[in-house]
Each structure stands twice: as C-alpha cells, then as structure tokens.
Design a protein around this motif. Structure first.
Motif, PDB file in Angstrom:
ATOM      1  N   PHE A 175    -101.579  55.177 -32.694  1.00 17.17           N
ATOM      2  CA  PHE A 175    -102.381  56.306 -32.224  1.00 17.17           C
ATOM      3  C   PHE A 175    -101.943  57.599 -32.917  1.00 17.17           C
ATOM      4  N   GLU A 176    -100.642  57.857 -32.889  1.00 15.10           N
ATOM      5  CA  GLU A 176    -100.136  59.149 -33.350  1.00 15.10           C
ATOM      6  C   GLU A 176    -100.205  59.309 -34.868  1.00 15.10           C
ATOM      7  N   VAL A 177    -100.073  58.216 -35.602  1.00 12.69           N
ATOM      8  CA  VAL A 177    -100.050  58.305 -37.062  1.00 12.69           C
ATOM      9  C   VAL A 177    -101.432  58.103 -37.664  1.00 12.69           C
ATOM     10  N   ARG A 178    -102.123  57.073 -37.207  1.00  6.60           N
ATOM     11  CA  ARG A 178    -103.400  56.696 -37.821  1.00  6.60           C
ATOM     12  C   ARG A 178    -104.610  57.354 -37.148  1.00  6.60           C
ATOM     13  N   MET A 179    -104.534  57.629 -35.863  1.00  5.11           N
ATOM     14  CA  MET A 179    -105.697  58.083 -35.101  1.00  5.11           C
ATOM     15  C   MET A 179    -105.491  59.490 -34.538  1.00  5.11           C
ATOM     16  N   ARG A 180    -104.907  60.358 -35.332  1.00  3.27           N
ATOM     17  CA  ARG A 180    -104.627  61.713 -34.871  1.00  3.27           C
ATOM     18  C   ARG A 180    -105.900  62.473 -34.507  1.00  3.27           C
ATOM     19  N   ASP A 181    -106.989  62.237 -35.242  1.00  2.00           N
ATOM     20  CA  ASP A 181    -108.243  62.944 -34.975  1.00  2.00           C
ATOM     21  C   ASP A 181    -108.909  62.497 -33.681  1.00  2.00           C
ATOM     22  N   GLU A 182    -108.456  61.367 -33.121  1.00  2.00           N
ATOM     23  CA  GLU A 182    -109.014  60.883 -31.859  1.00  2.00           C
ATOM     24  C   GLU A 182    -108.054  61.146 -30.701  1.00  2.00           C
ATOM     25  N   GLU A 183    -107.186  62.132 -30.848  1.00  2.00           N
ATOM     26  CA  GLU A 183    -106.112  62.339 -29.884  1.00  2.00           C
ATOM     27  C   GLU A 183    -106.622  62.556 -28.460  1.00  2.00           C
ATOM     28  N   GLU A 184    -107.698  63.304 -28.308  1.00  2.17           N
ATOM     29  CA  GLU A 184    -108.176  63.578 -26.955  1.00  2.17           C
ATOM     30  C   GLU A 184    -108.694  62.324 -26.273  1.00  2.17           C
ATOM     31  N   VAL A 185    -108.976  61.279 -27.034  1.00  2.00           N
ATOM     32  CA  VAL A 185    -109.427  60.018 -26.447  1.00  2.00           C
ATOM     33  C   VAL A 185    -108.221  59.218 -25.931  1.00  2.00           C
ATOM     34  N   TRP A 186    -107.156  59.151 -26.735  1.00  2.00           N
ATOM     35  CA  TRP A 186    -106.044  58.268 -26.381  1.00  2.00           C
ATOM     36  C   TRP A 186    -104.845  58.977 -25.754  1.00  2.00           C
ATOM     37  N   GLU A 187    -104.886  60.293 -25.616  1.00  2.00           N
ATOM     38  CA  GLU A 187    -103.687  61.033 -25.192  1.00  2.00           C
ATOM     39  C   GLU A 187    -103.158  60.566 -23.839  1.00  2.00           C
ATOM     40  N   LEU A 188    -104.010  60.477 -22.819  1.00  2.00           N
ATOM     41  CA  LEU A 188    -103.542  60.054 -21.500  1.00  2.00           C
ATOM     42  C   LEU A 188    -103.127  58.593 -21.499  1.00  2.00           C
ATOM     43  N   VAL A 189    -103.796  57.772 -22.307  1.00  2.00           N
ATOM     44  CA  VAL A 189    -103.433  56.363 -22.419  1.00  2.00           C
ATOM     45  C   VAL A 189    -102.031  56.227 -23.022  1.00  2.00           C
ATOM     46  N   ALA A 190    -101.753  57.011 -24.064  1.00  2.00           N
ATOM     47  CA  ALA A 190    -100.429  56.967 -24.683  1.00  2.00           C
ATOM     48  C   ALA A 190     -99.350  57.502 -23.742  1.00  2.00           C
ATOM     49  N   ASP A 191     -99.697  58.533 -22.945  1.00  2.15           N
ATOM     50  CA  ASP A 191     -98.734  59.043 -21.966  1.00  2.15           C
ATOM     51  C   ASP A 191     -98.375  57.957 -20.956  1.00  2.15           C
ATOM     52  N   LYS A 192     -99.371  57.197 -20.525  1.00  4.88           N
ATOM     53  CA  LYS A 192     -99.113  56.109 -19.586  1.00  4.88           C
ATOM     54  C   LYS A 192     -98.198  55.059 -20.235  1.00  4.88           C
ATOM     55  N   ALA A 193     -98.419  54.765 -21.530  1.00  2.46           N
ATOM     56  CA  ALA A 193     -97.604  53.780 -22.233  1.00  2.46           C
ATOM     57  C   ALA A 193     -96.155  54.247 -22.361  1.00  2.46           C
ATOM     58  N   ARG A 194     -95.951  55.505 -22.707  1.00  6.95           N
ATOM     59  CA  ARG A 194     -94.584  56.028 -22.835  1.00  6.95           C
ATOM     60  C   ARG A 194     -93.875  56.023 -21.477  1.00  6.95           C
ATOM     61  N   ALA A 195     -94.616  56.345 -20.426  1.00  5.97           N
ATOM     62  CA  ALA A 195     -94.004  56.302 -19.095  1.00  5.97           C
ATOM     63  C   ALA A 195     -93.554  54.882 -18.753  1.00  5.97           C
ATOM     64  N   TRP A 196     -94.361  53.893 -19.125  1.00  8.59           N
ATOM     65  CA  TRP A 196     -93.970  52.502 -18.870  1.00  8.59           C
ATOM     66  C   TRP A 196     -92.738  52.128 -19.684  1.00  8.59           C
ATOM     67  N   LEU A 197     -92.681  52.568 -20.948  1.00  6.42           N
ATOM     68  CA  LEU A 197     -91.519  52.268 -21.781  1.00  6.42           C
ATOM     69  C   LEU A 197     -90.245  52.851 -21.179  1.00  6.42           C
ATOM     70  N   GLN A 198     -90.334  54.063 -20.647  1.00  5.04           N
ATOM     71  CA  GLN A 198     -89.148  54.674 -20.048  1.00  5.04           C
ATOM     72  C   GLN A 198     -88.702  53.929 -18.798  1.00  5.04           C
ATOM     73  N   GLU A 199     -89.647  53.308 -18.103  1.00  6.72           N
ATOM     74  CA  GLU A 199     -89.288  52.539 -16.909  1.00  6.72           C
ATOM     75  C   GLU A 199     -88.532  51.249 -17.246  1.00  6.72           C
ATOM     76  N   GLN A 200     -88.549  50.855 -18.510  1.00  5.54           N
ATOM     77  CA  GLN A 200     -87.881  49.608 -18.912  1.00  5.54           C
ATOM     78  C   GLN A 200     -86.394  49.813 -19.169  1.00  5.54           C
ATOM     79  N   VAL A 201     -85.837  50.920 -18.667  1.00  8.10           N
ATOM     80  CA  VAL A 201     -84.412  51.230 -18.772  1.00  8.10           C
ATOM     81  C   VAL A 201     -83.984  51.243 -20.234  1.00  8.10           C
ATOM     82  N   MET A 202     -84.788  51.888 -21.050  1.00  2.15           N
ATOM     83  CA  MET A 202     -84.458  52.014 -22.473  1.00  2.15           C
ATOM     84  C   MET A 202     -83.799  53.369 -22.704  1.00  2.15           C
TER      85      MET A 202
END
Length: 933
Positions: free
Chosen positions: A889-916
C-alpha cells in the motif's frame, strides 16, 4: 437549466386554462468569479414572447446551491430596466401584484418555502413579441475538496423530482417543455500573486481551461495566479450539476478578513475561514448507516452498495454498527447495533447483496427519528445518511435534529453523503448543519473511496465541544493601554422594550370607531378591517429588543473536522471602530483544550461580499431554528431565554430579525424577496442596488495582494500560537503569517504530503487533463471521463475475501514454500492475468476484500497476483503477509492512500497485538520491502 421530467416545475411558462405554455429561451449564460474561497455568479437569462398578446404573469423556477446569497436582481422587459429591492416576502408580493394590476412591467424573485435551493422568478406584463432579460447575482462560500486538495464549486443545473407535496405552486405540468438553447458556463479564478493556480478540473463535464489569464482580463502578460474555464462544447444541455475544482497553493491556510461596508456607515464584517489539519486519538462509537432504498435511487443503488462496502471493511474493531434501510417504510439489519466482528461483518455484507430501489417513497425523517431513538445512549452515536436527497419537506427534519443533538449534549452527530447527479444540496447540507456533522456529494463520475473514508474518519474522531471565538484588539486602542479581549457570546444579553428605563414616547390617540356605521354592508358582507395607515410594519405588535453587540454566525460553532472547510462570520458593531488585531478560536476535548489565534487582515477597499455572506448565513440559521436569538436572554437578573419569555410570539420575532438583516444588507431568503417595479427607479441607487464588492474590484489591479488575492492596508505580525496547538490542533498553522509557509508534518513515516507531491507531477498525468501549451497559449481540453471508478473489484470467493479463522502465529519466522515470483505453476497464471487487467484502484479494493475483520491477510495465489511482488522466499506467516500488504500500500499505492489508510491502520494495530518488538517490526518491514521495490 431546463428540466425534462413532466411532474415538476420547469421552464419559463404561463398558464392558459389547464395548459402551461413556455416562452422561447434565447440565451442562458452563467459567469462565475472565484476569489479565494468565495464565489460570485451572475446568471443571464433571455426569453422571448413569440405571441401577439401581452403575458400578464409568467413563472420560472431554477436551482441554486445551498447557502448561496442572492444579492442582485435586475429585469429588462422591452426597453425598461427594473432593479430589484429586498422586502419582506408578503410586502414584496403585494408590491408586485399591485404593479401588474396597474399594467406595469414588473419582476419578483423569491425562494420556495419548501426548499432553500429552489428560486422562483415571476415576470409581469411581458409585451407582445418582446424579449425578457433577467440577471441574477449571488455569492457563496466554497467547499474544500480534500481528495484534490482544492476548492470545489458547484452550479446546480436541474431540479430533480422530489418526494412529497409542493404547496407553493402547482407542480403538475404538461410535457410540452421546450428543449432548446442550453447553458454556457464561464468560470474565472484569481488567487494571491504570491500563490499560483496549479490547475482546474471538472469531474462532471468536459471543459476548456486557460491558465494565466481570465476571460475579462486585458493583460498580455501571463499571470499564474489567474485562470479561466469554459464548457468545451459551448452552449449545451446539461443533465447533471456542473462541478469545478480549483487547485491552488495554500488553499486551506487559516485567515481572518475584515471588510468595511461601502454604503452603510461604520458597518464592518469579519470572516474567519480555515481547513483544519489536526489529529486526535479516535473513539469506538456506535455507527448506524441510514441507506436510502427508495424508488428514486434506482440508478444509484450500485454506488450506494459500493460506498457501504468501503464503510464496512474500514470499520475498526471495537465499534458497534447497524444498517437502516428506508423508503416509505424503514427496517434495521438488527434490532440493536452489534459489535464489529467476523460474523457481523459477513452478515452485513450478505445483507448488501439484497439491496434494491424497492422501498417506495422517501420518508427520511421517520428513518432518522427511528435510528436516533434506537441508539445506545451511554456511548457516542454517529449517523451516516446516504441518500439522493429527493424530498421537499425539510424544515421538520432540521428542527428535530437540532433538538436531539442539543439534548444529547454533543454525543450525537449526523453526517450526510449525497449520491447521484440530482442531489438536493439544501437537504444534505441542512442535515449536516443540524446534526453537527458535515456533508459531501458523490456524482457518477467521481471516485467514491476517498469521500467515504473521509466521512468515516469524521465519525471516528473524538467529540470536541464548547467552541468559542474571542476578538483581540490592539494595545494602543484601549484606554488602559493593554490588550482588550472580548468574547462574542458575552453579548447575548439584550434589552427588551419593557426593561428600558427611558420614557416611552407619547402614543398617538386613534380615532374612535362607531358601534353603528351606516356605511357598513348587510350582515355577512362586512368589509374586512383595513390596515392602520399609521403603521405598515407587520411586526409592530412584537416586543422591541436590542441587537447584540456582535452577531456571530454560526452562533454555535460546529465541530471542526480535518480537511473540511469551516467559516465563521462576525457582524461588528457600528459604534465601536476599534480595529481587531486577531481572533482566537477555542474548544475543548477529552485530550485537553484546543486553540488557535489568527491575525486579522483588513481589506483596503470597502466591499459587500463578506457582509452578504454573513447576512445569508445568519438568516439561514434562523430559518433552521438556530442563531443568536435562540440563545439570547433578557438583561434582567432572571436569565430567561427570549423563546421561553415569549413562546406565542417567538416565531414572529425570529422572522422579524431575519427581515431586519435581509433588508439591511439586501439579501434574499425564505422570508425576503426581491421585487423590481418602476417605483424603484425613484429610490437612491446607492441604497437599492448591489455594487461591486471591494474584494472583486481589486482583482485585476496592479498592487500587492494578500493570500486571498486582494489588497490590504495592514497586516499584524504573526501571533504566538499556544503550545498545545502545535501538537494537537492545526499543526500547519504555526506559520500561517510567516514566509515561507510551514508544511504539515505527519509523524507517521509512511505518509507523505500528497499536495506537495502534486507540484512535481504534470497535470496531464492525473487523467483529468490533457494539455497543449505554448509560450502564451495555455488552453487545455479536459475530458470528463474517469474510468474504473465503480467497476467490480475482483471475483475472489467469499471465504478468501473475508479472511479465514485459525489460531494466531506466535512466531513471525515460519518456513513454508514460496508463493510468488518463482512459482510458474499453471494455477498462478490465470490469477496473474486477471490482476494485470485491473487498475490500481481495483487492485486496492480487491486486496481490501481479502482482509480479515481483525486486520490480517493470509497467503493466496489471488493475493500474490494482485501484489505483483517479485521473487519471495522465507517465512509466510500471517504477520509476514500482513506486513507485505501494508508496505505494498505505502510503496506501490500511494495515490490511493485515502482508500486504504484506515485498512492499513487496522493491520498495523493487529501486528502490534502480536507482541512484536520494535526491532522485530523493523526487521520485518525491511524484509518485505525487498520483495516489492
């Protein structure tokens, strides 16, 4: 602006018996001047009477954008030019009727009582075989288009059929509407000389653009702070609203502009306008989507379903949600909102597959009322209304929302998304104003993703309350020698007539009326009592009240949302000529106080534009049952609100205040109309006509311009911004008056300023403009198409689209066979071919469909093909795949950021929950980036 539907008012017509006939339309032109965030439009309409008979009464209706202010009305019938004067509605109509009955030519311009975005022109005694020239000028404030980071101008071109009864006029007409002429549109734009226009585009129609000059400019030299646009096809019949977006630098910088009135002594007005940029930690509210499934939504159902899918896939874990479908009746997906989970998401997506325009009429009020009554009262509730806005009855809805929002103590907000090309802007904007939200429109040629995500961000933002505005004066202008600060709301105690200590003037004794008048007719035929000739004021029976020192509009400043323009106006007192140094905007939130101080810039030339915008907004608030008079109290010690002290007369007092403001500033409204008769010629033109504003007069002068594009006599040095503002509210505002301006910095390294990037990208690459330029010819043809906006986002199966279950992985590094890049199996080839045929927007949607509701992705051939990653080896855990998608999303689809921004935020929140840990997250990011760069 002609209309093809047979069942609503259209054309310039007159009735002969039960048949409506129409004048020939000779020409219909619209010329708009955009000055910073305001616009001034003149509509020129020419009709001809082809018959040999005088037409006594002719009616013409046409649409306006919600909230604009009609400020001038002239009518030329034959050789006579008539200038309109604003009067109270019934007085204006009586004046028109009297002139017509005398055989005089006359004109009347008024707003339909049922909708503020429909105006009606009445023309009287049109000569046989004569022409009618009608010129109407209106001003308006422009909305911010966050997707393009520009200013959005809308010119409504038709009145869509609306649900409900229209009682003002006969709405059933014959189908013999003449289809001729069309409309020619010209838009001139001018910004500060220190700034420049990056481009002009229209998502609705093909336009021709000229950069460097305006249509009225005689300058040979190219000036990049000017531009002009016209319809590339010339005069044409428009089937949908004309939308134009102006792209220019520093469009959202906070400003406070002071204007002096050219004809009213000592009258000044202040405009505060800004596009907020701030970020606060979100909340987990209840969100209810109220979806219009009435018959009028037939062609808009695909857009409705697509919008709801984006909404649902972008919801964060922790919210409760529900869907209310409405038409003649309404129904909920569940009796009460349910927590967002894999099961409820799947159930909601299945529910969308059943959507159709099969609910009958459009009973918006009943659906919103049921939604608000059904909400949880212990958590904030965000209502998202998705509709085409096709209803007439609006006042009852606005009054209800006003009361409910106030009773909820700001825990309830209502947002509106207008879908389709015939949206009632009056409805969706009025709902947003009453509901403390904001409104957006989505036309058929526009990209829906960013608008939907922006609205969801607004709903997820924490509630801010207790907005206030303070006026700060210069040190040398106070008697004590220190800075004076006045809070606007402190001026809301007013003097009532019975509280005034001054002696009342002697009342003139009226002539006694005889109990027996021989001139009276027989019983049942008595003449109605005539109006008292000594008193023609229709409000003379009401108690007199003083006007507050300041009139602020909106009286209650609505919540500010990032990337949504907010404007606040002040009408300053005439007896206080101190010059404001700055204004301070304050608010409260659960994260602490918010504030912003903005220096005041004074226009060097008197003008009326800011006064007229302020007057219209103040009247609009009164029409929608808000405004200063609803909060005003008597100056005595009881503190009783005026509306409680005079409950039987308060509605009339509200109307009287609207009439006072409208007549003073010559602005039309529901309660005020323009009337153009021969008697107006005897009135001083300075008091009855609208002169060019000071803003407009200085556009083409060779002088130093401010950031609005107009000259100033004084600008205070930049004030010190409170420390909390830099970190929380308006991060870019610290450099508002400095040079060069500061750029908003986002602490998230994955986000870049799209506005900054656009300076280096040729406009032709956007797909909205193709240019042919030379040294002095900067004309561009702009196609109106925008492919791939609403196409299907892929044919992945339901299980893959929504993500599967399974236990969480405890370790990121878990070796499995590689699944992209080095796999030439036949099974991967069809998926790769299908992915290659998709646009970037379609790929993003397809990837979002594959995300699990918790935020992760798992391996599939379809996902590998969509990402197009090169040779991948190593671990393939859900953590690894999820990070790969986020970086894609961040590298290839920067021009579509407003479409995927909340989706990516949800993904990062899940990654942080994995005790990483941070190191493991960084190592994972570096590893996946190698696969996509």
């Amino acid at each position: 602006m002609s209309y093809t539907h047979p069942h609503y008012l259209c054309g310039c017509g007159y009735w002969v018996g039960a048949t409506r006939h129409y004048l020939n339309r000779v020409r219909l032109d619209a010329h708009t001047t955009i000055l910073s965030s305001t616009s001034r439009t003149t509509l020129k309409q020419i009709f001809s009477n082809p018959s040999s008979n005088v037409i006594q009464d002719c009616l013409y209706t046409f649409p306006l954008f919600d909230g604009v202010s009609v400020v001038a009305f002239t009518c030329r019938i034959g050789s006579r030019l008539l200038r309109g004067v604003v009067k109270e509605r019934s007085q204006a109509k009586a004046t028109f009727d009297q002139a017509v009955s005398r055989g005089e030519t006359a004109g009347y311009l008024g707003q339909l009582a049922e909708a503020s975005d429909v105006l009606c022109t009445c023309l009287g005694n049109i000569p046989a075989n004569g022409e009618v020239h009608v010129d109407i000028t209106y001003v308006g404030e422009l909305k911010h288009d966050a997707e393009a980071d520009g200013i959005r101008f809308t010119l409504p071109t038709h009145i869509a059929p609306r649900y409900g009864s229209l009682v003002s006029f006969r709405s059933k007409v014959e189908s013999n509407v003449r289809e001729d002429g069309g409309i020619k549109i010209t838009v001139d734009a001018s910004v500060a000389e220190g700034s420049f226009i990056r481009g002009i585009q229209s998502p609705s129609h093909p336009i021709a653009v000229t950069m460097g000059s305006t249509s009225t400019s005689d300058d040979v030299e190219v000036a990049m702070h000017k531009a002009s646009a016209t319809l590339s096809l010339g005069s044409t019949e428009l089937g949908n609203d004309f939308v134009l977006i102006l792209l220019n630098k520093d469009v959202g910088t906070p400003k406070a502009i002071l204007e002096s009135h050219p004809t009213i002594p000592n009258q000044r007005a202040l405009m505060l306008t800004l596009v907020p940029k701030f970020s606060l930690q979100g909340s987990n509210p209840e969100i209810v989507f109220v979806a219009d499934r009435s018959g009028s939504m037939n062609t808009n159902i695909p857009m409705l379903v697509a919008s709801l899918k984006v909404f649902l896939k972008s919801l964060p874990v922790g919210v409760r949600f529900n869907i209310c479908s409405f038409g003649s009746q309404h129904s909920f997906l569940w009796p009460k909102s349910k927590p967002y989970s894999r099961e409820t998401l799947n159930e909601a997506l299945d529910h969308l597959e059943t959507f159709g325009a099969d609910y009958g009429g459009t009973e918006t009020f009943a659906a919103l009322k049921a939604t608000i009554e059904n909400r949880y009262t212990d958590i904030p509730c965000e209502v998202m209304l998705l509709t085409d806005g096709d209803i007439w009855s609006q006042e009852e809805l606005f009054r209800y929302l006003n009361d409910e929002v106030k009773k909820s103590k700001s825990s309830l907000r209502v947002f509106a998304l207008g879908i389709g090309d015939g949206v009632s802007h009056a409805l969706i904007e009025g709902v947003a104003r009453a509901g403390n939200g904001f409104a957006q429109t989505l036309n058929h040629n526009e990209k829906l993703d960013s608008k939907v995500i922006r609205m969801l961000k607004g709903g997820l933002s924490p509630h801010t309350t207790d907005y206030s505005l303070e006026v700060n004066y210069r040190h040398e202008e106070t008697d004590e020698g220190f800075e004076m600060v006045e809070k606007v709301t402190d001026a809301l105690k007013v003097m009532l007539s019975e509280e005034k200590s001054a002696a009342k003037p002697e009342v003139k004794q009226k002539k006694p009326v005889s109990f027996f008048d021989s001139a009276s007719g027989p019983a049942g035929q008595e003449k109605p009592p005539s109006a008292d000739n000594d008193n023609t004021d229709p409000f003379s029976h009401l108690p007199a009240i003083s006007v507050p020192k300041f009139i602020q509009t909106p009286q209650d400043i609505p919540p500010l949302y990032p990337y949504s323009r907010t404007s606040v106006y002040l009408l300053l007192p005439g007896d206080d000529q101190r010059t404001p140094r700055s204004v301070t905007l304050r608010a409260k939130s659960e994260h602490g106080p918010l504030e912003l101080e903005i220096p005041v810039e004074e226009l060097s030339t008197p003008g009326q534009t800011i006064h007229q915008l302020a007057a219209r907004k103040a009247i609009l608030e009164l029409e929608e049952h808000r405004g200063w008079i609803y909060e005003a109290k008597g100056a005595d010690d009881t503190g009783t609100l005026l509306k409680d002290r005079y409950p039987s007369r308060f509605d009339e007092m509200v109307r009287r205040e609207a009439v006072r403001i409208g007549v003073r500033f010559q602005v039309g409204s529901k309660w005020l109309s323009f009337v153009a008769v021969q008697a107006n010629d005897r009135v001083d033109a300075a008091a009855t006509t609208t002169s060019s504003s000071g803003l407009e007069a200085e556009v083409d002068k060779d002088r130093k311009h401010d950031s609005m594009g107009f000259g100033f006599v004084h600008v205070e040095p930049p004030p010190t911004i409170a420390p909390c503002i830099t970190d929380i509210l308006f991060p870019s505002a610290a450099g508002v008056a400095s040079s060069p301006p500061m750029t908003f910095q986002n602490k998230n390294p994955r986000t870049r300023s799209r506005a900054a990037e656009s300076y280096a990208v040729p406009l032709a690459q956007s797909g909205l403009m193709s240019s042919r330029s030379s040294a002095y010819d900067h004309s561009m043809a702009v196609p109106s198409h925008a492919g791939g906006l609403f196409n299907a986002v892929g044919s992945t199966d339901r299980a893959g689209a929504r993500g599967g279950g399974g236990p969480k992985k405890k370790s990121v590094r878990e070796g499995v066979p590689s699944w992209a890049g080095d796999d030439d199996s036949a099974s991967a080839e069809p998926a790769a071919a299908a992915a290659a045929a998709k646009t970037d927007n379609e790929k993003v949607h397809a990837v979002i469909e594959m995300q699990d509701f918790e935020g992760w992705w798992q391996h599939s051939e379809a996902l590998a093909a969509l990402l197009g990653a090169r040779r991948i080896v190593g671990a393939r855990s859900k953590e690894w795949v999820t990070m790969l998608v986020v970086k894609w999303f961040e590298v290839r689809m920067r021009d579509e950021e407003e479409v995927w921004e909340l989706v990516a935020d949800k993904a990062r929140a899940w990654l942080q929950e994995q005790v990483m840990g941070d190191e493991e997250m960084k190592r994972l990011e570096d590893e996946v980036v190698e696969c996509i760069e």
